[in-house]
Design a protein around this motif. Structure first.
Motif, PDB file in Angstrom:
ATOM      1  N   TYR A 102       0.856  -1.447  -0.191  1.00 33.11           N
ATOM      2  CA  TYR A 102       0.063  -0.092   0.329  1.00 33.11           C
ATOM      3  C   TYR A 102       1.220   0.858  -0.284  1.00 33.11           C
ATOM      4  CZ  TYR A 102       0.907  -0.117   5.136  1.00 33.11           C
ATOM      5  OH  TYR A 102       1.593   0.152   6.246  1.00 33.11           O
ATOM      6  N   ARG A 103       0.523   2.432  -0.491  1.00 34.30           N
ATOM      7  CA  ARG A 103       1.397   3.421  -0.092  1.00 34.30           C
ATOM      8  C   ARG A 103       0.317   4.888   0.606  1.00 34.30           C
ATOM      9  NH1 ARG A 103       6.284   3.335  -1.432  1.00 34.30           N
ATOM     10  NH2 ARG A 103       6.174   5.100  -1.625  1.00 34.30           N
ATOM     11  N   VAL A 104      -0.480   4.459   1.155  1.00 38.81           N
ATOM     12  CA  VAL A 104      -1.486   5.215   2.290  1.00 38.81           C
ATOM     13  C   VAL A 104      -1.089   4.920   3.993  1.00 38.81           C
ATOM     14  CG1 VAL A 104      -3.594   6.206   2.779  1.00 38.81           C
ATOM     15  CG2 VAL A 104      -3.316   5.771   0.261  1.00 38.81           C
ATOM     16  N   PRO A 105       0.259   5.612   4.369  1.00 37.20           N
ATOM     17  CA  PRO A 105       0.638   5.106   5.346  1.00 37.20           C
ATOM     18  C   PRO A 105      -0.773   5.139   6.351  1.00 37.20           C
ATOM     19  CG  PRO A 105       1.481   7.292   4.242  1.00 37.20           C
ATOM     20  CD  PRO A 105       0.164   7.228   3.710  1.00 37.20           C
ATOM     21  N   LEU A 106      -0.085   3.940   7.147  1.00 37.66           N
ATOM     22  CA  LEU A 106      -1.123   3.830   8.626  1.00 37.66           C
ATOM     23  C   LEU A 106      -1.955   5.516   9.428  1.00 37.66           C
ATOM     24  CD1 LEU A 106      -0.302   0.827  10.049  1.00 37.66           C
ATOM     25  CD2 LEU A 106      -1.711   0.727   8.655  1.00 37.66           C
ATOM     26  N   TYR A 107      -0.772   6.015   9.256  1.00 37.58           N
ATOM     27  CA  TYR A 107      -0.962   7.482  10.380  1.00 37.58           C
ATOM     28  C   TYR A 107      -2.729   8.257   9.735  1.00 37.58           C
ATOM     29  CZ  TYR A 107       1.455  10.253   6.510  1.00 37.58           C
ATOM     30  OH  TYR A 107       2.185  11.416   6.299  1.00 37.58           O
TER      31      TYR A 107
ATOM     32  N   ARG B 130      -5.020   7.051   7.747  1.00 36.96           N
ATOM     33  CA  ARG B 130      -6.272   6.523   7.513  1.00 36.96           C
ATOM     34  C   ARG B 130      -7.215   6.401   8.440  1.00 36.96           C
ATOM     35  NH1 ARG B 130      -3.958   0.854   6.129  1.00 36.96           N
ATOM     36  NH2 ARG B 130      -2.287   1.236   4.739  1.00 36.96           N
TER      37      ARG B 130
END
Lengths: 212, 115, 112
Positions: free
Chosen positions: B42-47, B49
């Motif tokens: 994925y390229r949407v970081p966890l921070y 979400r």
């Protein structure tokens, strides 16, 4: 080391040290792909020339032009890639470029938290610290503390904007032109602009410009 | 964008664009980042979400979904990436800096929903 | 969410917001093989043999433990090898044999 009881005389070895596992792997992968005509040796050589030709001096030239030419600056802020292409800078990695202007009211900082995305076409390859955990982990949640570690203190009334580069877009910070540079030529201005100023971790100063 | 050239538009009837060609969000739109959890790539970081921000600009041209590119898909449907701005205090509970500080990141269309 | 679930959902490269030490302004001039490795990455992407996103995934797929001990370009070349195996472009045996040849050539060149 442990195999040192051979009897031939030691020649001074002037070539590089024994290649690491990874250097051997790099050579082997590259040669196998070339033997199979999947890539060409000339492509690797050419790409090394491309990489060598991309340095912060390109970004510095762009910044200096933007400082002295308002029409160019407007084009640069509207379409970073297109304005750099005017200078003959190609975007070989197929990225786009957003140029972020620092002003009295706004300070921009760029980071890639997921890896090492960086405006390579205009700045070359990133420094190691940009690719390591402390900068990547912290620049997005405590940018002011990170900036302070570079000696950059941003007043509370100035908005800090952090851009985290993750996909197709790369960022270049357009730093503020330093006070006292009114008489500088374009070339003199360009020489003041450091790599770190275009990442956004330091301002451009009259004293410590020159090469990064 | 389909409505950006009114002079040219007046000469021809409106052609239909392919799915995904037209950006789903415009600058200024309030958007919410999905809180789903892909594994593998994925390229949407966890921070990011589940956070809410505003679209600053539409990134042109549209691109492939990089979660698919990560597994070697070099062709397929294209969607836009968006430069989205978030207040630091939205992303980080207890952000220590001034409330005006912001964070910007590019997010693929399928990760966003209207907030 | 269990610790295992969290580990599965967070890629090892997704470190934004995690606690970390001070930023030290370290840098080094790339070794020749590192620059060749970078050029190789670009050329592999130009041909879409390994696109940039596959490279990123491949590096993350090495796992957190290797991520901690390998340097930047060491991760890249290890990832390239794995991806080329996965795609059926090279086999582990072919690469291992070639690596032995490269090493033997070096030993011969320096007269060791």
């Amino acid at each position: 080391m442990f195999d040192h009881d051979h009897d031939h005389p030691h020649e001074p070895i002037v070539t590089a040290a024994r290649p690491s596992l990874y250097e051997i792997m790099e050579t082997a992968v590259r040669e196998l792909l070339i033997e199979r005509h999947l890539i060409g040796a000339h492509e690797i050589r050419r790409q090394i020339e491309v990489l060598d030709s991309r340095t912060p001096a390109l970004g510095g030239a762009i910044v200096a032009r933007a400082w002295i030419d308002p029409a160019f600056k407007a084009r640069l802020l509207a379409d970073g890639r297109g304005a750099c292409e005017e200078f003959g800078i190609s975007f070989y990695d197929d990225t786009s470029l957003i140029v972020l202007e620092n002003t009295e009211a706004v300070h921009n900082l760029i980071v890639c938290t997921l890896c090492s995305c960086y405006p390579r076409p205009v700045l070359g390859l990133p420094p190691d610290w940009y690719k390591l955990k402390p900068y990547r982990a912290r620049a997005i949640f405590e940018p002011r503390a990170v900036l302070a570690e570079f000696g950059t203190v941003i007043p509370a009334e100035v908005e800090v904007r952090v851009s985290d580069s993750t996909s197709m877009v790369r960022y270049l910070v357009l730093p503020r032109r330093p006070e006292g540079s009114d008489d500088f030529t374009e070339a003199e201005l360009a020489a003041l602009v450091t790599r770190d100023a275009m990442i956004g971790v330091v301002p451009v100063n009259l004293i410590d410009g020159a090469s990064p | 964008m389909q409505d950006s050239h009114p002079a040219a538009q007046s000469l021809i009837s409106k052609p239909v664009w392919a799915l995904g060609e037209e950006p789903a969000f415009r600058p200024g739109a309030r958007v919410h980042v999905s809180s789903r959890s892909p594994i593998g790539h994925y390229r949407v970081p966890l921070y990011l979400r589940g956070k809410t921000g505003s679209v600053v600009s539409v990134i042109e041209p549209a691109g492939l979904n990089n979660e698919e590119e990560g597994f070697g898909r070099n062709a397929g449907g294209r969607r836009h990436y968006y430069r989205v701005g978030f207040e630091m205090s939205e992303v980080w509970a207890g952000y220590p800096g001034p409330v005006r500080d912001r964070l910007f990141i590019e997010v693929f269309e399928t990760w966003l929903e209207r907030a | 969410m269990s610790q295992a679930d969290a580990m599965l959902k967070r890629l090892p490269n997704d470190i934004g917001g995690l606690p970390a030490g001070p930023v030290r302004p370290v840098d080094h001039v790339l070794e020749p093989w590192e620059k060749r490795c970078h050029a190789l990455a670009d050329v592999l992407d130009f041909h879409k043999i390994i696109n940039t996103e596959e490279k990123r995934r491949g590096v993350a797929a090495l796992g957190a433990e290797l991520d901690n001990v390998l340097s930047y370009y060491e991760r890249w070349i290890a990832a390239f090898a794995n991806i080329l195996f996965q795609k059926g472009i090279l086999t582990p045996e072919e690469l291992a044999v070639k690596m032995q040849q490269v090493e033997a050539r070096w030993a011969c060149d320096v007269g060791a």
